[in-house]
Each structure stands twice: as C-alpha cells, then as structure tokens.
Design an enzyme around this catalytic site. Structure first.
Site: not given
Length: 170
Positions: A29, A32
């Site tokens: 991600c 993230c």
C-alpha cells in the site's frame, strides 16, 4: 530497533488494556508506506505520551482485519481500555501527538458495541475471514498442486456448499 508493537491473532487482546494507537497496513500500500516514517517516530514518542503504538499487517492477519472491519488502508484506531475509536485525522507526527496529548479522541464517537473488535459479532467476522483464507488455500492446492482446472475447483466448492446446506437443512 522499532518501538512499534506488531500485533496478530494471538496477541491482539493486548489492545484491550491501556491506551493504544493501532495501524492496519499492507506492505504493498503506497499510502501506508508514506506514513511509515511518521508512525515509527510516533512510536518513539509513545513512552512520553503514555500510549502504546502498534501495527497489523492485513496480508498476514486477515482474521484480525475482519475483527476490526478494516475496509480501507491505512486504517488507524485509538483504543483506551477496550473502547475503540477510529482515527480519521491527518497522519503527520504532530497531529498524531496532538490527538493523544489533547485527548481529542474523547470527541470521537466510540465504535458501537456490536461492532467492537471484542464483541461476539466481530469474533464471528474474524472466523469468516479465517474461513475464506482456508478456502483460498484449498483452491490453490486443487488448482496449483493437483493441476485441477479452475472451473472444476469451483464446481467442487459449489457441490460442497450444496451438500453442507442439505445436511444442515435436514
């Protein structure tokens, strides 16, 4: 050495005691990855803030992400003695610190009792996520290891579902 505590299915109940900030992330991600440095810095300040900082890799812990009903990444929760609130603020180090220091979490509506990660309902949800992972492993075994065609694997699961339904119906 990281001060972020890695949580999984076996130790997630630690968040039921004390004050925590918990991030759900996936290694692939991009969002993230962008907050990783801020999250690590936040964890280094955690002792001064009186909080524990944790993280959960949703690719490794699907049952736990199901228990918390994680649908977007990264997802951050604040927990204080088993009462959970979803953090929706900015993900900068300063904003995370202010959220804890000024107790801004008190103004956030707690997660409803039935949706709380410690509820029976979410325990069942975690079980469903584990079941889906188990089914995926069986499908991979049938198609990858045994070389069965994908559609035949689907047919096997269809028949198994029918038979289980018939058995339970009787």
């Amino acid at each position: 050495r990281s001060r972020v505590q890695v949580l999984g299915g076996s130790n997630w109940s630690l968040v039921l005691q004390g004050q925590w900030m918990l991030e759900f992330y996936a290694p692939w991600c991009a969002a993230c990855q962008q907050i990783e440095l801020a999250w690590e810095s936040f964890a280094k300040e955690s002792e001064h803030l009186g909080i524990t900082v944790g993280k959960v890799d949703v690719t490794q812990e699907p049952g736990l992400s199901g228990r918390f009903f994680v649908t977007t990444l990264p997802t951050i929760y604040h927990a204080n003695d088993g009462i959970f609130r979803r953090y929706r603020g900015s993900r900068t180090l300063e904003d995370l610190q202010v959220y804890v220091l000024e107790r801004k979490w008190k103004a956030v509506e707690p997660v409803a009792g039935w949706r709380s990660p410690s509820s029976i309902m979410m325990h069942g949800m975690a079980g469903l996520f584990h079941l889906s992972g188990w089914i995926r492993q069986i499908h991979t075994y049938l198609t990858g290891t045994l070389g069965i065609h994908v559609w035949i694997s689907y047919a096997i699961f269809f028949l198994a579902t029918l038979l289980i339904g018939l058995f339970l119906g009787l």
